[in-house]
Design a protein around this motif. Structure first.
Motif, PDB file in Angstrom:
ATOM      1  N   UNK A 301       0.821  -1.205   0.000  1.00 45.74           N
ATOM      2  CA  UNK A 301       0.000   0.000   0.000  1.00 45.74           C
ATOM      3  C   UNK A 301       0.856   1.256   0.000  1.00 45.74           C
ATOM      4  N   UNK A 302       1.842   1.304   0.890  1.00 39.96           N
ATOM      5  CA  UNK A 302       2.671   2.517   0.931  1.00 39.96           C
ATOM      6  C   UNK A 302       3.487   2.686  -0.349  1.00 39.96           C
ATOM      7  N   UNK A 303       3.903   1.579  -0.949  1.00 38.43           N
ATOM      8  CA  UNK A 303       4.709   1.669  -2.168  1.00 38.43           C
ATOM      9  C   UNK A 303       3.874   2.136  -3.358  1.00 38.43           C
ATOM     10  N   UNK A 304       2.721   1.518  -3.557  1.00 39.50           N
ATOM     11  CA  UNK A 304       1.852   1.896  -4.677  1.00 39.50           C
ATOM     12  C   UNK A 304       1.387   3.345  -4.525  1.00 39.50           C
ATOM     13  N   UNK A 305       0.977   3.722  -3.310  1.00 43.16           N
ATOM     14  CA  UNK A 305       0.501   5.079  -3.092  1.00 43.16           C
ATOM     15  C   UNK A 305       1.557   6.130  -3.363  1.00 43.16           C
ATOM     16  N   UNK A 306       2.770   5.916  -2.861  1.00 42.98           N
ATOM     17  CA  UNK A 306       3.823   6.919  -3.040  1.00 42.98           C
ATOM     18  C   UNK A 306       4.330   6.978  -4.476  1.00 42.98           C
ATOM     19  N   UNK A 307       4.453   5.827  -5.129  1.00 46.40           N
ATOM     20  CA  UNK A 307       4.917   5.834  -6.518  1.00 46.40           C
ATOM     21  C   UNK A 307       3.891   6.517  -7.421  1.00 46.40           C
ATOM     22  N   UNK A 308       2.602   6.260  -7.175  1.00 44.38           N
ATOM     23  CA  UNK A 308       1.562   6.910  -7.979  1.00 44.38           C
ATOM     24  C   UNK A 308       1.534   8.415  -7.726  1.00 44.38           C
ATOM     25  N   UNK A 309       1.724   8.828  -6.477  1.00 40.95           N
ATOM     26  CA  UNK A 309       1.778  10.266  -6.178  1.00 40.95           C
ATOM     27  C   UNK A 309       2.977  10.914  -6.854  1.00 40.95           C
ATOM     28  N   UNK A 310       4.072  10.186  -6.896  1.00 46.14           N
ATOM     29  CA  UNK A 310       5.296  10.701  -7.523  1.00 46.14           C
ATOM     30  C   UNK A 310       5.095  10.965  -9.011  1.00 46.14           C
ATOM     31  N   UNK A 311       4.203  10.218  -9.658  1.00 44.61           N
ATOM     32  CA  UNK A 311       4.012  10.309 -11.104  1.00 44.61           C
ATOM     33  C   UNK A 311       2.991  11.365 -11.514  1.00 44.61           C
ATOM     34  N   UNK A 312       2.440  12.103 -10.576  1.00 41.13           N
ATOM     35  CA  UNK A 312       1.446  13.119 -10.935  1.00 41.13           C
ATOM     36  C   UNK A 312       2.099  14.275 -11.677  1.00 41.13           C
ATOM     37  N   UNK A 313       1.484  14.678 -12.776  1.00 35.57           N
ATOM     38  CA  UNK A 313       1.999  15.771 -13.608  1.00 35.57           C
ATOM     39  C   UNK A 313       1.439  17.091 -13.074  1.00 35.57           C
ATOM     40  N   UNK A 314       2.300  18.037 -12.697  1.00 33.85           N
ATOM     41  CA  UNK A 314       1.816  19.278 -12.058  1.00 33.85           C
ATOM     42  C   UNK A 314       0.834  20.076 -12.894  1.00 33.85           C
ATOM     43  N   UNK A 315       0.915  19.971 -14.216  1.00 30.99           N
ATOM     44  CA  UNK A 315       0.038  20.765 -15.076  1.00 30.99           C
ATOM     45  C   UNK A 315      -1.266  20.050 -15.430  1.00 30.99           C
ATOM     46  N   UNK A 316      -1.438  18.828 -14.972  1.00 33.41           N
ATOM     47  CA  UNK A 316      -2.660  18.073 -15.261  1.00 33.41           C
ATOM     48  C   UNK A 316      -3.804  18.585 -14.391  1.00 33.41           C
ATOM     49  N   UNK A 317      -4.997  18.658 -14.967  1.00 32.94           N
ATOM     50  CA  UNK A 317      -6.163  19.109 -14.207  1.00 32.94           C
ATOM     51  C   UNK A 317      -6.381  18.220 -12.992  1.00 32.94           C
ATOM     52  N   UNK A 318      -6.668  18.850 -11.859  1.00 33.27           N
ATOM     53  CA  UNK A 318      -6.934  18.199 -10.575  1.00 33.27           C
ATOM     54  C   UNK A 318      -5.736  17.391 -10.050  1.00 33.27           C
ATOM     55  N   UNK A 319      -4.538  17.737 -10.520  1.00 29.53           N
ATOM     56  CA  UNK A 319      -3.359  16.991 -10.073  1.00 29.53           C
ATOM     57  C   UNK A 319      -3.106  17.171  -8.573  1.00 29.53           C
ATOM     58  N   UNK A 320      -3.481  18.328  -8.007  1.00 29.32           N
ATOM     59  CA  UNK A 320      -3.277  18.539  -6.574  1.00 29.32           C
ATOM     60  C   UNK A 320      -4.136  17.577  -5.761  1.00 29.32           C
ATOM     61  N   UNK A 321      -5.404  17.433  -6.162  1.00 33.88           N
ATOM     62  CA  UNK A 321      -6.296  16.530  -5.438  1.00 33.88           C
ATOM     63  C   UNK A 321      -5.862  15.077  -5.650  1.00 33.88           C
ATOM     64  N   UNK A 322      -5.442  14.742  -6.873  1.00 29.32           N
ATOM     65  CA  UNK A 322      -4.979  13.381  -7.137  1.00 29.32           C
ATOM     66  C   UNK A 322      -3.730  13.054  -6.310  1.00 29.32           C
ATOM     67  N   UNK A 323      -2.830  14.024  -6.178  1.00 30.88           N
ATOM     68  CA  UNK A 323      -1.643  13.764  -5.368  1.00 30.88           C
ATOM     69  C   UNK A 323      -2.029  13.517  -3.911  1.00 30.88           C
ATOM     70  N   UNK A 324      -2.953  14.330  -3.388  1.00 30.31           N
ATOM     71  CA  UNK A 324      -3.403  14.110  -2.013  1.00 30.31           C
ATOM     72  C   UNK A 324      -4.105  12.765  -1.869  1.00 30.31           C
ATOM     73  N   UNK A 325      -4.827  12.350  -2.925  1.00 34.44           N
ATOM     74  CA  UNK A 325      -5.508  11.058  -2.878  1.00 34.44           C
ATOM     75  C   UNK A 325      -4.503   9.915  -2.825  1.00 34.44           C
ATOM     76  N   UNK A 326      -3.502   9.952  -3.721  1.00 41.68           N
ATOM     77  CA  UNK A 326      -2.498   8.888  -3.711  1.00 41.68           C
ATOM     78  C   UNK A 326      -1.643   8.962  -2.451  1.00 41.68           C
ATOM     79  N   UNK A 327      -1.397  10.156  -1.974  1.00 41.69           N
ATOM     80  CA  UNK A 327      -0.677  10.304  -0.711  1.00 41.69           C
ATOM     81  C   UNK A 327      -1.440   9.635   0.429  1.00 41.69           C
TER      82      UNK A 327
END
Length: 515
Positions: A301-327
């Protein structure tokens, strides 16, 4: 029914007594929900904010009702057979989790005041939020499987509607559907497991299940094992543990932002509380099975969540919420570690999960509060939209930087550092050195995306000399901040600073035996 003392009724008395003070926190939240729903019929639309302040007042009273219970020695709805088993117990574990979920609902209510004036149906929203909070407050006190399942569903069912409450929004409807289908599947699996456990042990009370599982007849042993496994799988869905996490990112993005904050903190607390109760109290006999399983799930769980958060593109729509979700998925892995450790070294490790949950609740709600503020001028809520926030709103930028550093476990977010140390210690003390190593690697991975976001806050804003402004993104007009949103940011930031100033508070929780 009569008002009870803190002890169980005498054997032979067939009427269960009720300790009204013990059950006051969830009861007050439930009554407030009904009052707000009825009041919505009479309050004119221009005065709809009164419903929100009424809901906030109800939650404040519910939190205040915890004070008389601080001794943590009350039980009610006890069996009359003299066994001492009770369905509702207000011990220290219960009170801490009730404070967490009711406080989280209170911050959510502050964040939602503005939305219910403009975008969301106020009466329905406040009724659903208070109903969910009542179920969430009931769950940590539940000491039998029937009450546990009912509390879990009372907390979950209103949340489905809250996620999909943005009328005419396709993403909101899709998020609600995904959340509903995954949760219903989890409930069905869990109920099947509960029925198997009841068939094998003949009881629903957690303490009696623990006793009877020690002496299950050979012909029912397979049934009992299947029941334990299915019950744990059901809670794994509720806690967004990998591989049962697929609903989290889309649900957080589609839900109203305050509800995403609510799910990330209160929803997670509810799932982990139920998991703690069934593993540590009801199923210690099978600790050699669920302990290693939870340790592996924590690492995944911690590995999948952090790796997915790491891959969020800053310019993608709703990327801030997605990063918090994967975090939040990654943080769920950390929360699992002490529960897995409890299988090896006793339930005194559960204090580390409670301490970490308190830290996570404060700073994650604060991060969502700042996200709600930014969303007023940048509805798409990209990470890149936070660029230059310090230049326009220095207080919000400093608060967000503090929250992110707490989540990363770096100074001045001392509370995040100490919370992570307690989880590390729980893994090491239980002999799970490999899990501590995996956690260390994940903490380093998380540092990158938390620090990257923090740096964005203090960069020169777009449109500053030499920076240029993209043609497709006009410079937003600064809007006044709703008082309630400001209050939510201030409260969570102040709580984080106080906890960082007194890290021994976290260490004390981690050292306490809460059962």
């Amino acid at each position: 029914m009569t008002v009870a003392a803190t002890s169980a009724p005498a054997a032979g008395d067939l009427v269960q007594s009720v300790d009204w003070a013990a059950i006051a926190p969830p009861t007050i939240a439930a009554v407030a929900a009904l009052v707000v729903l009825v009041a919505d019929l009479f309050v004119p639309k221009r005065r709809v904010k009164l419903l929100g302040w009424g809901a906030i007042a109800g939650l404040v009273v519910a939190v205040a009702a915890l004070v008389p219970l601080r001794e943590g020695d009350r039980s009610t709805f006890c069996l009359t057979t003299g066994s001492g088993a009770c369905s509702y117990t207000a011990d220290h574990f219960t009170l801490v989790i009730q404070f967490l979920v009711l406080g989280g609902a209170l911050v959510t209510a502050l964040l939602s005041l503005h939305d219910t004036e403009e975008d969301l149906p106020a009466g329905e929203f406040w009724f659903l939020l208070l109903s969910s909070a009542a179920g969430a407050a009931l769950l940590p006190a539940s000491r039998d499987l029937a009450t546990l399942v009912v509390a879990l569903e009372v907390a979950s069912l209103p949340a489905f509607a809250l996620v999909g409450l943005k009328r005419g929004d396709r993403m909101s409807g899709e998020a609600a559907l995904k959340f509903f289908l995954s949760s219903v599947t989890a409930t069905a699996v869990m109920l099947l497991g509960v029925s198997f456990v009841y068939a094998a042990t003949g009881t629903l009370h957690l303490t009696e299940i623990a006793q009877n599982l020690d002496d299950v007849p050979a012909r029912l042993e397979t049934l009992a094992e299947a029941g334990v496994a299915l019950t744990l799988v059901g809670f794994a869905f509720k806690t967004a543990v990998v591989p049962f996490h697929f609903w989290v990112p889309d649900t957080y993005v589609g839900a109203p932002l305050p509800i995403a904050a609510y799910l990330s903190v209160v929803g997670k607390a509810v799932g982990f509380t139920g998991l703690i109760l069934v593993t540590v109290i009801a199923f210690p006999t099978y600790a050699d099975v669920w302990g290693p399983a939870l340790a592996v799930l924590a690492a995944l769980t911690m590995t999948v969540g952090n790796v997915a958060a790491l891959r969020q593109v800053p310019t993608r729509a709703w990327s801030a919420v997605r990063l918090l979700a994967w975090s939040s998925v990654g943080q769920a892995g950390y929360l699992l570690v002490p529960i897995a450790a409890a299988a090896y070294s006793g339930d005194d490790q559960i204090g580390a999960t409670v301490a970490y949950a308190l830290m996570y609740a404060v700073v994650n709600l604060g991060a969502f509060a700042v996200a709600a503020l930014v969303a007023r001028t940048h509805p798409s809520n990209r990470i890149s939209d936070y660029r230059g926030l310090y230049a326009t709103r220095p207080g919000a930028a400093l608060a967000m930087g503090f929250f992110l550093l707490c989540l990363a476990g770096l100074p001045p977010g001392i509370i995040g550092l100490f919370a992570k140390v307690t989880v590390f210690s729980a893994a090491v003390d239980a002999g799970l050195g490999w899990l501590a190593v995996v956690m260390g690697v994940n903490v380093v991975i998380a540092l990158y995306y938390y620090l990257q976001w923090t740096a964005v806050l203090f960069r020169a804003p777009e449109g500053a000399p030499g920076e240029g402004t993209p043609a497709d993104r006009p410079v937003p007009v600064k809007q006044p901040v709703p008082v309630a949103v400001t209050l939510a940011i201030v409260v969570t930031a102040a709580a984080g600073v106080v906890l960082s100033g007194y890290p021994q508070f976290v260490l004390r929780f981690a050292a306490d035996t809460l059962f």
